[in-house]
Design a protein around this motif. Sequence first.
Motif, PDB file in Angstrom:
ATOM      1  N   GLU A 348     -90.940  -3.684 -14.187  1.00 66.34           N
ATOM      2  CA  GLU A 348     -91.931  -2.409 -14.445  1.00 66.34           C
ATOM      3  C   GLU A 348     -92.474  -1.939 -13.255  1.00 66.34           C
ATOM      4  N   THR A 349     -92.955  -0.567 -13.186  1.00 64.50           N
ATOM      5  CA  THR A 349     -93.340  -0.008 -12.155  1.00 64.50           C
ATOM      6  C   THR A 349     -94.592   0.978 -12.584  1.00 64.50           C
ATOM      7  N   SER A 350     -95.407   1.143 -11.454  1.00 67.72           N
ATOM      8  CA  SER A 350     -96.911   2.170 -11.904  1.00 67.72           C
ATOM      9  C   SER A 350     -96.179   3.518 -12.181  1.00 67.72           C
ATOM     10  N   ALA A 351     -97.024   3.934 -13.094  1.00 64.53           N
ATOM     11  CA  ALA A 351     -96.758   5.492 -13.445  1.00 64.53           C
ATOM     12  C   ALA A 351     -97.386   6.284 -12.410  1.00 64.53           C
ATOM     13  N   ALA A 352     -98.354   5.891 -11.517  1.00 68.59           N
ATOM     14  CA  ALA A 352     -98.920   6.779 -10.591  1.00 68.59           C
ATOM     15  C   ALA A 352     -98.219   7.654  -9.888  1.00 68.59           C
ATOM     16  N   GLU A 353     -96.708   7.270  -9.359  1.00 70.10           N
ATOM     17  CA  GLU A 353     -96.133   8.257  -8.787  1.00 70.10           C
ATOM     18  C   GLU A 353     -95.757   9.503  -9.657  1.00 70.10           C
ATOM     19  N   LEU A 354     -95.646   9.210 -10.984  1.00 73.77           N
ATOM     20  CA  LEU A 354     -95.314  10.308 -11.824  1.00 73.77           C
ATOM     21  C   LEU A 354     -96.330  11.383 -11.951  1.00 73.77           C
ATOM     22  N   TYR A 355     -97.557  10.943 -11.679  1.00 72.37           N
ATOM     23  CA  TYR A 355     -98.876  11.813 -11.975  1.00 72.37           C
ATOM     24  C   TYR A 355     -98.837  12.882 -10.696  1.00 72.37           C
ATOM     25  N   LYS A 356     -97.868  12.456  -9.587  1.00 70.30           N
ATOM     26  CA  LYS A 356     -98.085  13.462  -8.243  1.00 70.30           C
ATOM     27  C   LYS A 356     -96.996  14.620  -8.368  1.00 70.30           C
ATOM     28  N   ILE A 357     -95.876  14.339  -9.528  1.00 69.24           N
ATOM     29  CA  ILE A 357     -94.894  15.274  -9.319  1.00 69.24           C
ATOM     30  C   ILE A 357     -95.484  16.907  -9.809  1.00 69.24           C
TER      31      ILE A 357
END
Length: 438
Positions: A348-357
């Motif tokens: 499982e990984t954080s969704a934080a990087e997706l918010y930067k897209i």
Amino acid sequence: MASFIRNEFKNVMTLYYLIKLDKKIPADNIKNKQRQNKKVHSMMKRAYKIPFYRKRFDDNGLTPDDFHSAEDMAKFPILYRAELREWMKKEINDNPEKSKTWRIFSTSGSSGVPLKFAITQRENACYNANWIRVLMFTGYKPFTGKMLSFLTTHAHVDPKKGDSWIQKLGILRRRVVPEHEYAGEKMGDLIKLVNDYKPDMLCFRKNVLVRMALYAKKHKLEVYKPKAYTPVSEMVDEATKRLLLETYGEGLMDAYGSNETGSCAIKLPGKDSFYVCADTHVINLVDENDRLTDDGRAIITTLYKRDFPIINYEVGDMMTSETIDGLRYIKTIKGRTNDLVKHADGKETSAAELYKIPNGIVGISQFRYVQNAIDEIDVLLVKDPLSDEYTAKEIEDFFNMKFDELFGYHEYNLNFKWMDVIPPDENGKMRCFVCNVK
């Protein structure tokens, strides 16, 4: 009559606490830190007299003398949501008569099962005073300014009754709006209400502010720019921030808190970090081993709740921070620890990087990710009606490229869904990432 007396008592107590609390952020961090440390010790002495917390002290071989600073709170066991739920249930069940004077609130349930919790009239007064002074940090003047806010479980105002006699005199003017009544073409009515009322402070949920902004853009409407405004109950991503600043002006204030703890921190317009309200709260960050860190899970202690204290409560958010003269400032709020991307290998990984897209390309006003299968993610997007620099296909290609960079070639099949507006959840909030994979 008893209810009237209790309400009047709460109003007097609210004013009392408002006088005592900081109305401006203290300039002297060292003195502010020293005061916070004293309040930590005082709170822990109080908590030692409460059976629920006395057991937690005794089970861990601790006494109030072990706690003289915010950092010392790392010694105390973390309070999890399920434990708080059981404690509150027991207090309410064991005190049927006394509980009639308490306020029983319920969380929205966005992180799981809704939580019912009790606060006394005194705590409720301080809770309200704390929110007022957080608004005052922006320069808002509660006795002469006008506020427009949404109807919540804490806003006990009948929107149909209109102003009270005090408000008609120009004091404590506040108008409450039931947000759920405004959707679709009715967003135009909400914009007209804002423009007519001309609030000094605007407090709506983020998704409502976004939907207003999108409607205004589409119909080429101007929206009144208040001195300050805050997107309540939801995190602000960079794409949303740009839209809000463009629509409502530079007065964007970001307040952080929860129903259980009240408002804990504030990012003032133009500032890069959140100031933690040191006279009412402690926010520590801990790593996977529950040790203090600058990048980890947020653990919050209330210093003003002395009847039902919230001590070392894990709210479920990930944050980064920095310490200046002993005081912790929050740099970023990454979001819920249970908003995690699930992978086929079990990780499982954080969704934080997706918010930067969405920050890497223009033309998007709103976005949301929904993972419904281990290898599929729905990408909900709203096009900026005034931006045609990129086509929908080019934006989709950009997202696919970024996903491949993050997770490897085609780990996820992205299903793009273009919408006029992304509706909020049933609880009124809108998370940017939702995982429905068990």
